[in-house]
Design a protein around this motif. Structure first.
Motif, short mmCIF file in Angstrom:
data_model
loop_
_atom_site.label_atom_id
_atom_site.label_comp_id
_atom_site.label_asym_id
_atom_site.label_seq_id
_atom_site.Cartn_x
_atom_site.Cartn_y
_atom_site.Cartn_z
N LYS A 837 0.84 -1.20 0.00
CA LYS A 837 0.00 0.00 0.00
C LYS A 837 0.87 1.26 0.00
N LEU A 838 1.98 1.20 0.72
CA LEU A 838 2.72 2.44 0.93
C LEU A 838 3.95 2.41 0.06
N LEU A 839 4.07 3.44 -0.67
CA LEU A 839 5.24 3.41 -1.53
C LEU A 839 6.37 4.14 -0.85
N ILE A 840 6.25 4.33 0.43
CA ILE A 840 7.43 4.80 1.12
C ILE A 840 8.22 3.52 1.31
N SER A 841 9.33 3.44 0.68
CA SER A 841 10.11 2.24 0.90
C SER A 841 10.77 2.46 2.23
N PHE A 842 11.35 1.38 2.79
CA PHE A 842 11.89 1.65 4.12
C PHE A 842 13.37 1.89 4.06
N LYS A 843 13.80 2.73 3.07
CA LYS A 843 15.23 3.00 2.94
C LYS A 843 15.76 3.79 4.11
N GLN A 844 14.80 4.34 4.96
CA GLN A 844 15.32 5.18 6.04
C GLN A 844 16.22 4.37 6.95
N THR A 845 15.98 3.04 6.98
CA THR A 845 16.74 2.23 7.92
C THR A 845 18.09 1.89 7.30
N ALA A 846 19.14 2.11 8.05
CA ALA A 846 20.47 1.90 7.48
C ALA A 846 20.63 0.46 6.96
N GLN A 847 20.21 -0.50 7.78
CA GLN A 847 20.49 -1.89 7.36
C GLN A 847 19.34 -2.47 6.54
N TRP A 848 18.50 -1.64 5.91
CA TRP A 848 17.30 -2.21 5.30
C TRP A 848 17.59 -3.30 4.30
N LEU A 849 18.67 -3.05 3.51
CA LEU A 849 18.93 -4.01 2.43
C LEU A 849 19.37 -5.34 3.03
N GLU A 850 20.23 -5.21 4.03
CA GLU A 850 20.77 -6.42 4.65
C GLU A 850 19.64 -7.23 5.30
N ILE A 851 18.73 -6.50 6.00
CA ILE A 851 17.62 -7.20 6.66
C ILE A 851 16.76 -7.89 5.60
N SER A 877 6.88 -0.45 -7.38
CA SER A 877 6.61 0.97 -7.09
C SER A 877 7.14 1.80 -8.26
N ASP A 878 6.86 3.10 -8.21
CA ASP A 878 7.29 3.93 -9.34
C ASP A 878 8.75 4.38 -9.21
N ASP A 879 9.39 3.92 -8.15
CA ASP A 879 10.72 4.42 -7.84
C ASP A 879 11.76 3.59 -8.60
N THR A 880 12.16 4.05 -9.82
CA THR A 880 13.06 3.23 -10.64
C THR A 880 14.44 3.13 -10.02
N GLU A 881 14.87 4.22 -9.37
CA GLU A 881 16.17 4.21 -8.70
C GLU A 881 16.23 3.04 -7.73
N LEU A 882 15.13 2.91 -6.94
CA LEU A 882 15.08 1.89 -5.91
C LEU A 882 15.16 0.51 -6.56
N ALA A 883 14.37 0.31 -7.63
CA ALA A 883 14.34 -0.99 -8.28
C ALA A 883 15.74 -1.34 -8.78
N LYS A 884 16.42 -0.35 -9.34
CA LYS A 884 17.75 -0.58 -9.88
C LYS A 884 18.69 -1.00 -8.76
N LYS A 885 18.58 -0.28 -7.63
CA LYS A 885 19.46 -0.56 -6.50
C LYS A 885 19.27 -1.99 -6.01
N ASP A 923 10.65 -7.07 -17.18
CA ASP A 923 9.77 -6.05 -17.76
C ASP A 923 10.38 -4.65 -17.62
N LEU A 924 11.05 -4.45 -16.47
CA LEU A 924 11.62 -3.13 -16.24
C LEU A 924 12.92 -2.95 -17.02
N GLY A 925 13.35 -4.02 -17.69
CA GLY A 925 14.57 -3.94 -18.48
C GLY A 925 15.82 -3.93 -17.63
N LEU A 926 15.71 -4.44 -16.38
CA LEU A 926 16.87 -4.39 -15.50
C LEU A 926 17.72 -5.64 -15.70
N ILE A 927 17.10 -6.73 -16.19
CA ILE A 927 17.91 -7.92 -16.49
C ILE A 927 17.48 -8.45 -17.84
#
Length: 934
Positions: A837-851, A877-885, A923-927
């Motif tokens: 529902k929320l497109l606020i990704s939880f990047k605020q958390t430093a270890q988000w990716l690791e978790i 989500s619409d955040d292409t930067e995030l998807a790429k990361k 579909d997003l052309g990332l791979i």
């Protein structure tokens, strides 16, 4: 100069009117009217003052002022319209209609006039219709009722229709105007009981909410006549007449809130009538001509209307009046001994109702002189009756003291202390006549209620009662002596070492009580004493065990609330005794902590040490609980909860809550409790009563709510009432186990329906639940997170997480990184729901990716699945930067490994989710799409 110049005064009035200061405007106009000589000017001032009165809603003055203006100029359109408005408000529609008709003739294009004309015309039509139909209906019914040829059924139907009619204002007015009161009296004079009932109920309808009509009826019928109807030996008629008196009383004392036209507001002085009613009721209380039912209702009316409803009202003159004119009569009722000849007719409850009334009146007194006066009257009454040469008079006196001990205890207690009274009781115990013994034993029992007093009674009473118990052949006396012994014998509570009697004798006494309980030949009053005996004896663990093994006694005890005429009975003690017995059998009373060091110390200083009975240990208690459940104790509890509040005291409610909590200890038993209606019964216990009782009941609800289908456990709308008690257990001053079980209960409810989730949010549970998500205690933290996971689908909860600048989601993500698997499942579930529902990704958390990577790789397939869904939500989500990361991180490898795995039913959800993620990334052309190695 202004003071005598009407025109200036008028202009000043107009200014005030324009400024909205109506009272000052009225003042100016009134002064102007006094000094004005010019007819034309006078008319204008009256017309203006009429406008003021309309604003003040003083309609009769508004109408008369407008009339004075119209008298001067019949075509004064403003005055005509004002009079029309006032008359309409006074209910004089036809006159209002004429006025607006004239307005419309003078100004045929005025929209306001035309609209009012149409509206009033329609209202007059409907009023005529109803008046006409009510009139003919009333006529028709009276014809049927007065015709001796008409058959019974038709008459009864007509009588009941009258009752229905009298409950609407129009109908009541028509019956009254059609000479209805004498006709109803005629029905009462010669009617059968059902006709009498219908007549009384019709009068009740006519007296409700209309002071003037109620007063007219009282004068036409006469208070004495009403009392003589209530005195008949017919329970229904007595009750109906009691209701009629209550309606009259309410109308007289301002239960009547409706507005009548000011013309009808003749000042009705009802104080004389109220006094007459009060005196007549007091007359009934002590009169031999009155039946038991009539006496009960007279006492009930006094109980309800004499003491103040609200102690903030300082006027207790009704109580003082009752004491002066009727206290002796009430004492006379308490002193009746039904076994003697020539007594007042009573029902089983009369004396109890009288005790309750004495208590209420005594409570209503405000100062010591008033209380002393009450005591003195009681004292003189008792003294006047005690006569060593007349046993009947003496036992009347002793029985009166019993009545006081069951009402205002302190007054009775002081009397027992008077010289000679105790000796009298002792002498009566040794009398040859059984009725003397019975009265004396009951008085002994009632006076031993407070243990401070009881020391004297214990020393003398125990030996007296043992004597009587051994000697008497009369079961009724035996049982009363026994309850006395039980009461004195249980002075030590459940402390094993404080026993009054020799080893084994309490079991014997209890056995006897159970025998009486199961013997239908014995009268109800006596069996009631047997229940009370058990309430005292079950303090002893041996007795508890014997009791739950005794099936017939258990069955009766469970039926007691239903069959034991508890419903008509005003007797608090029965319910209290049953509840007491159950609390004792389930050991759900507050235990005193026994601290080993203190015990050693106490032994050393030769102090008394409380000991626990071996049968009060845990496994014995559990066995007893199972036996009680098997015997159907839940249904009995459910019946008790429904009892009338006058019998079900807060104390009893607390005891019932304690029993419920003990019964619901084992999750396996909770189904049985629900099946027998226990869930529903708990709700009222959790909403009102003592604080301890409410908490215990809420805790039992939490236990049941955690593991049952809420729709079955709390049927219908009841399920919404369950939430508040559960939320109350979340407060920080409740202990951990209560917090935990409340969270479990809420989790189950939140998973059930959106309506329940909304209600939980409404009850302000969210902040509490969030606090517990970061509690030190693992189980509580997990329960709170699971609860939140179920609440997250609720829109309001999502909005909380979406608000800018809050760390709520961040904290959830951190919980995903904890070690505890069930906590992770719950937290990851909530995150997966929220990221969709929320497109606020939880990047605020430093270890988000690791978790996130850890979640996706988790050996527990449920956790892995939730992690991968979260990744999908982020890619989506619409955040292409995030998807790429995401795809540039190790997640791509993780997803590929999972997605390429073979199908496996245990992990299928996770595998499918990983494949969906990879497709999305393409579909997003990332791979690039997979190509087979060449």
């Amino acid at each position: 100069e202004t003071a005598s110049n009407p025109v200036q005064l008028k202009d000043e009035g107009n200014k005030y009117f324009q400024a909205g200061d109506i009272d000052k405007a009225i003042d100016c106009y009134t002064k102007a009217i006094k000094v004005c000589k010019d007819k034309k000017v006078l008319a204008v001032i009256h017309r203006n003052r009429s406008a003021c009165y309309l604003k003040k809603e003083n309609y009769s003055n508004a109408a008369s002022d407008a009339t004075k203006a119209i008298d001067v100029d019949a075509a004064d359109i403003k005055a005509l319209y004002r009079r029309c408005q006032a008359l309409e408000k006074l209910g004089k529609l036809d006159m209002a209609f004429k006025d607006v008709q004239r307005c419309a003739t003078l100004e045929p294009k005025n929209k306001t006039f035309l609209e009012t004309l149409r509206r009033l015309g329609a209202e007059i039509q409907t009023k005529l219709k109803t008046t006409f139909s009510t009139d003919s209906r009333v006529q028709n019914m009276f014809e049927i009722l007065l015709d001796d040829e008409v058959d019974k059924d038709k008459k009864e139907k007509a009588a009941n229709n009258l009752v229905v009619l009298s409950r609407e204002e129009a109908g009541a007015e028509r019956i009254f105007e059609n000479n209805g009161v004498p006709l109803l009296l005629n029905m009462i004079e010669k009617g059968k009981p059902e006709m009498i009932l219908a007549a009384i109920r019709t009068l009740s309808g006519m007296c409700t909410g209309h002071k003037a009509r109620a007063m007219a009826i009282v004068h036409m019928v006469g208070v004495d006549k009403l009392c003589s109807i209530m005195a008949v030996d017919n329970e229904e008629i007595a009750l109906a007449t009691c209701n009629l008196f209550q309606c009259i009383y309410d109308s007289f004392t301002g239960g009547d809130k409706r507005e009548f036209g000011k013309e009808e507001a003749v000042v009705l002085d009802v104080s004389k009538d109220l006094k007459a009613i009060l005196l007549s009721l007091l007359e009934m209380v002590g009169s031999k001509k009155v039946s038991g039912h009539g006496r009960d209702q007279a006492l009930n009316l006094l109980s309800k209307n004499v003491p103040r409803k609200d102690k903030r009202n300082t006027d207790n003159s009704r109580s003082l009046f009752t004491i002066d004119h009727g206290l002796k009569k009430i004492l006379k009722v308490c002193g009746q001994v039904p076994e003697l000849p020539d007594q007042l007719p009573l029902t089983e409850n009369t004396q109890l109702i009288a005790s309750v009334l004495l208590n209420k009146i005594y409570d209503d007194l405000k100062c010591d002189p008033e209380r002393d006066n009450f005591r003195d009257i009681c004292d003189q009454y008792i003294k006047s009756k005690i006569d060593p040469n007349d046993m009947d008079k003496t036992i009347h006196a002793i029985n009166t003291i019993s009545g006081l001990l069951q009402g205002p205890f302190d007054v009775g207690n002081a009397l027992v202390g008077h010289q000679g009274i105790m000796e009298m009781m002792v002498a009566l115990c040794g009398s040859e006549r059984e009725v003397d013994q019975m009265v004396a034993v009951e008085a002994l029992i009632h006076s031993s209620s407070k243990m401070s007093r009881a020391s004297f009674i214990i020393t003398n009473g125990v030996s007296l009662l043992k004597e009587i118990y051994k000697k008497t052949k009369n079961e009724k006396i035996k049982i009363r002596a026994l309850v006395g012994l039980c009461k004195l014998g249980s002075a030590g509570g459940d402390d094993y070492s404080m026993r009054q009697f020799a080893e084994g004798s309490t079991e014997k006494l209890a056995k006897q009580c159970r025998k009486w309980l199961c013997n239908p030949q014995i009268d109800t009053k006596t069996r009631k004493w047997a229940i009370e005996g058990l309430a005292y004896l079950t303090n002893d663990a041996d007795v508890k065990d014997d009791f739950v093994e005794d099936e017939p006694a258990m069955k009766i005890m469970n039926d007691v609330p239903t069959s034991f005429c508890v419903f008509q009975s005003k007797d608090k003690t029965i319910l209290y005794s049953v509840a007491c017995t159950l609390v004792n059998c389930t050991n759900s009373y507050d235990k005193k902590e026994i601290i080993p060091e203190l015990v050693q110390l106490a032994k050393f200083s030769k102090q008394h040490v409380p000991e626990q009975h071996p049968k009060d240990k845990k496994d014995f208690i559990e066995k007893r609980v199972k036996r009680l459940l098997k015997a159907g104790v839940t249904s009995a509890l459910a019946v008790m909860v429904k009892a009338d509040n006058s019998i079900l005291t807060d104390q009893t409610k607390e005891m019932l809550a304690r029993v419920f909590l003990a019964l619901s200890e084992d999750p396996k038993d909770r189904g049985t409790i629900v099946a027998q209606g226990g869930g529903k019964a708990l709700i009222p216990l959790a909403l009102e009563g003592t604080d301890v009782g409410k908490v215990k009941a809420s805790h039992a609800i939490a236990k049941i709510a955690a593991i049952s289908n809420p729709e079955i456990a709390f049927p219908g709308e009841r399920v919404y009432e369950v939430i508040r008690p559960l939320v109350s257990l979340l407060s920080t001053d409740r202990d951990g186990i209560q917090n935990f079980e409340a969270l479990r209960g809420l989790t189950n409810l939140a998973g059930f329906s959106e309506k329940l989730r909304v209600k939980i949010v409404k009850e302000k549970a969210l902040p509490e639940i969030e606090n517990y998500m970061f509690e030190e205690h693992d189980e509580i933290r997990q329960a709170a997170t699971e609860c939140m996971c179920n609440l997250v689908t609720c829109k309001e909860v999502q909005e909380r997480y979406m608000e800018d600048g809050n760390d709520k989601l961040k904290l959830l993500v951190l919980l995903c990184g904890e070690d505890d698997e069930s906590l992770q499942i719950a937290a990851a579930g909530a995150v997966a729901m929220l990221t969709s529902k929320l497109l606020i990704s939880f990047k605020q958390t430093a270890q988000w990716l690791e978790i996130l990577q850890r979640l996706c790789l988790h050996p527990n397939p449920h956790i892995a699945h939730r992690g991968i869904v979260t990744v999908f939500n982020m890619l989506n989500s619409d955040d292409t930067e995030l998807a790429k990361k995401l795809i540039e991180s190790e997640l791509l490898e993780i997803l590929s490994v999972i997605g390429k795995a073979d199908d496996n039913p245990k992990r299928q959800d996770a595998i499918n989710a990983a494949r969906t993620c990879l497709v999305k990334a393409m579909d997003l052309g990332l791979i690039k799409p997979f190509t087979c190695p060449s």
